[in-house]
Design an enzyme around this catalytic site. Structure first.
Site, PDB file in Angstrom:
ATOM      1  N   PHE A  48       0.834  -1.209   0.000  1.00  0.00           N
ATOM      2  CA  PHE A  48       0.000   0.000   0.000  1.00  0.00           C
ATOM      3  C   PHE A  48       0.861   1.247   0.000  1.00  0.00           C
ATOM      4  CE2 PHE A  48       0.601  -1.042   4.539  1.00  0.00           C
ATOM      5  CZ  PHE A  48       1.148   0.151   4.996  1.00  0.00           C
ATOM      6  N   PRO A  63       3.131  -1.431  10.382  1.00  0.00           N
ATOM      7  CA  PRO A  63       1.818  -1.002   9.898  1.00  0.00           C
ATOM      8  C   PRO A  63       0.697  -1.881  10.427  1.00  0.00           C
ATOM      9  CG  PRO A  63       2.881  -2.331   8.232  1.00  0.00           C
ATOM     10  CD  PRO A  63       3.876  -2.189   9.374  1.00  0.00           C
ATOM     11  N   GLY A  64      -0.464  -1.287  10.595  1.00  0.00           N
ATOM     12  CA  GLY A  64      -1.665  -2.066  10.839  1.00  0.00           C
ATOM     13  C   GLY A  64      -2.277  -2.459   9.512  1.00  0.00           C
ATOM     14  N   SER A  65      -3.528  -2.853   9.528  1.00  0.00           N
ATOM     15  CA  SER A  65      -4.252  -3.181   8.298  1.00  0.00           C
ATOM     16  C   SER A  65      -4.954  -1.926   7.796  1.00  0.00           C
ATOM     17  CB  SER A  65      -5.276  -4.279   8.587  1.00  0.00           C
ATOM     18  OG  SER A  65      -6.105  -3.887   9.677  1.00  0.00           O
ATOM     19  N   SER A  96      -1.000   2.572  12.488  1.00  0.00           N
ATOM     20  CA  SER A  96       0.347   2.089  12.231  1.00  0.00           C
ATOM     21  C   SER A  96       1.281   2.753  13.239  1.00  0.00           C
ATOM     22  CB  SER A  96       0.782   2.406  10.801  1.00  0.00           C
ATOM     23  OG  SER A  96       0.003   1.688   9.862  1.00  0.00           O
ATOM     24  N   HIS A 118       6.201  -7.125  12.336  1.00  0.00           N
ATOM     25  CA  HIS A 118       6.230  -6.261  11.145  1.00  0.00           C
ATOM     26  C   HIS A 118       4.860  -5.732  10.763  1.00  0.00           C
ATOM     27  CE1 HIS A 118       4.374  -9.541   9.000  1.00  0.00           C
ATOM     28  NE2 HIS A 118       4.630  -9.065   7.819  1.00  0.00           N
ATOM     29  N   ALA A 129       0.195  -6.377  11.529  1.00  0.00           N
ATOM     30  CA  ALA A 129      -0.897  -6.934  12.321  1.00  0.00           C
ATOM     31  C   ALA A 129      -0.937  -8.456  12.262  1.00  0.00           C
ATOM     32  CB  ALA A 129      -2.232  -6.352  11.846  1.00  0.00           C
ATOM     33  N   LYS A 131      -4.024   1.276  -2.964  1.00  0.00           N
ATOM     34  CA  LYS A 131      -3.644  -0.122  -3.099  1.00  0.00           C
ATOM     35  C   LYS A 131      -3.736  -0.545  -4.562  1.00  0.00           C
ATOM     36  CE  LYS A 131      -4.716  -3.172   0.000  1.00  0.00           C
ATOM     37  NZ  LYS A 131      -3.424  -3.340   0.719  1.00  0.00           N
TER      38      LYS A 131
END
Length: 388
Positions: free
Chosen positions: A153, A292-294, A299, A316, A318, A386
């Site tokens: 992303f 990062p999160g999703s 993040s 690294h 979630a 994305k």
């Protein structure tokens, strides 16, 4: 943190049984030293668990590095605040989508002037490494500065003080994948030739001192550098688009670029080992890192604490709870839209498998990682791009 079977240290409070079994299997290999470290975001992977730190004596498992060699994150902290941004952020998203080829099969049409010196550097490094990347992907140079699909992303984020960050996630693209797949195949051939009995064919390894090992290391290091330069090239393009959007130059107050799929030699518990971080970042004392999160969640910008038991590593991201197939069956586009409310993004059914609910809660992961990293900034998303 819990100890499992003496050879596996686990930081994941959310861990399904299949992932646990896979990690135990890898930890039981005879050349693991001193132990395998399982990160809080661990989930089932090809051969070895994603979210694991695998130290090996005199050997490397190519599948334990992963097929996206050098995949990682880059972030730039700008001098701007949220108040400086125009309210309509769709033009920024669309300009980024035009500037960076997004999908797995999409490359640049030509080598851009910004990419040319990076391509030249990679050509020089390939010559020193003794191989021609074109044997894997003829147009590999056109992949430099392209994002890919899946969980890769590009984002514009804001920290707890409303400071604006540019943030992206990508790796070595098709060229890295081809290199990885080739050497995973070589390792399997070597295992078959030597009649090595393996609990999983993808745990086939290459032994230090062999030509196969040396060839893999040379091409692995090249692919890791490709991934790093790929992120640099994309970030330069994103920064240029952002500058046009806000109507002024970007002062980079900080730039962080870190791998989370890679191998390097390190010393742990008194011995030199090859440390393969498959979905984990290096977190020595003070190391800057990005977790990062999703989509639609937080993040983190972090600093390593140098926990020796984790082999100086941290999570690294979630980590998935649903496979992509299961997520597509479980969730809908409307649920994704609700999860992304207030964030500028391109609503598409192609992204359903990236819905936040398909991942572990990032705040739980960070709680589990409290003795691995210190949080410097918590970021929220403003714009998400994305590729599908």
């Amino acid at each position: 943190m819990e100890t499992i079977n003496g050879k596996l240290l686990n930081w994941a409070s959310i861990l399904d049984e299949k992932t646990r079994e896979q990690a135990v299997m890898t930890a039981g290999l005879p050349f693991i030293y001193p132990h395998l470290a399982l990160m809080p975001d661990a989930h089932l992977g090809k051969g070895a668990t994603v979210g694991s730190v695998i130290p090996t004596l005199g050997a490397i498992i190519p599948a334990a590095v992963g097929v996206d060699i050098g995949c990682g994150m880059i972030a730039v902290r700008t001098q701007y605040s949220v108040a400086d941004l125009p309210a309509d952020r769709r033009p920024l998203r669309e300009s980024i989508e035009r500037a960076v080829p997004l999908s797995a099969g999409h490359n640049n049409r030509k080598v851009l002037p910004t990419a040319a010196p990076r391509v030249a550097e990679l050509q020089s490094r390939a010559a020193v490494a003794g191989f021609d990347p074109a044997r894997y992907v003829p147009a590999w140079d056109l992949q430099l500065g392209s994002l890919g699909s899946g969980n890769h992303f590009i984002e514009v984020c804001a920290d707890e003080n409303d400071g604006v960050w540019l943030f992206l996630h990508s790796g070595s693209r098709g060229i890295g994948n081809k290199i990885a797949q080739h050497h995973i195949g070589v390792a399997r051939q070597v295992a078959a030739r030597l009649k090595v009995r393996l609990p999983d064919p993808d745990l086939a390894h290459l032994e230090e001192g062999t030509s196969e090992f040396d060839r893999y290391i040379a091409e692995l290091r090249w692919a890791q550098h490709f991934a790093l330069l790929n992120r640099e090239e994309m970030m330069d393009r994103v920064t240029a688009q952002f500058a046009q959007f806000v109507g002024g130059p970007v002062k980079e107050l900080e730039r962080i670029n870190c791998h989370h799929n890679f191998t390097q030699q390190e010393t742990h518990y008194g011995k030199s080992v090859w440390v393969s971080r498959k979905g984990a970042i290096k977190a020595e004392p003070g190391d800057p890192g990005l977790i990062p999160g999703s989509m639609g969640t937080a993040s983190y910008v972090v600093a390593g604490l140098g926990n020796p038991a984790s082999l100086n590593s941290s999570p690294h991201g979630a980590g998935r709870e649903y496979s992509r197939t299961a997520a597509r069956k479980a969730f809908t586009l409307e649920e994704l839209k609700r999860a992304m409310r207030g964030i500028e993004f391109r609503a598409s059914e192609a992204f359903i498998d990236e819905i936040p609910a398909a991942y572990k809660p990032i705040d739980v992961v960070m709680q589990d990682a409290a003795d691995l990293v210190a949080v410097r900034h918590k970021l929220r998303q403003l714009v998400n791009v994305k590729g599908n």
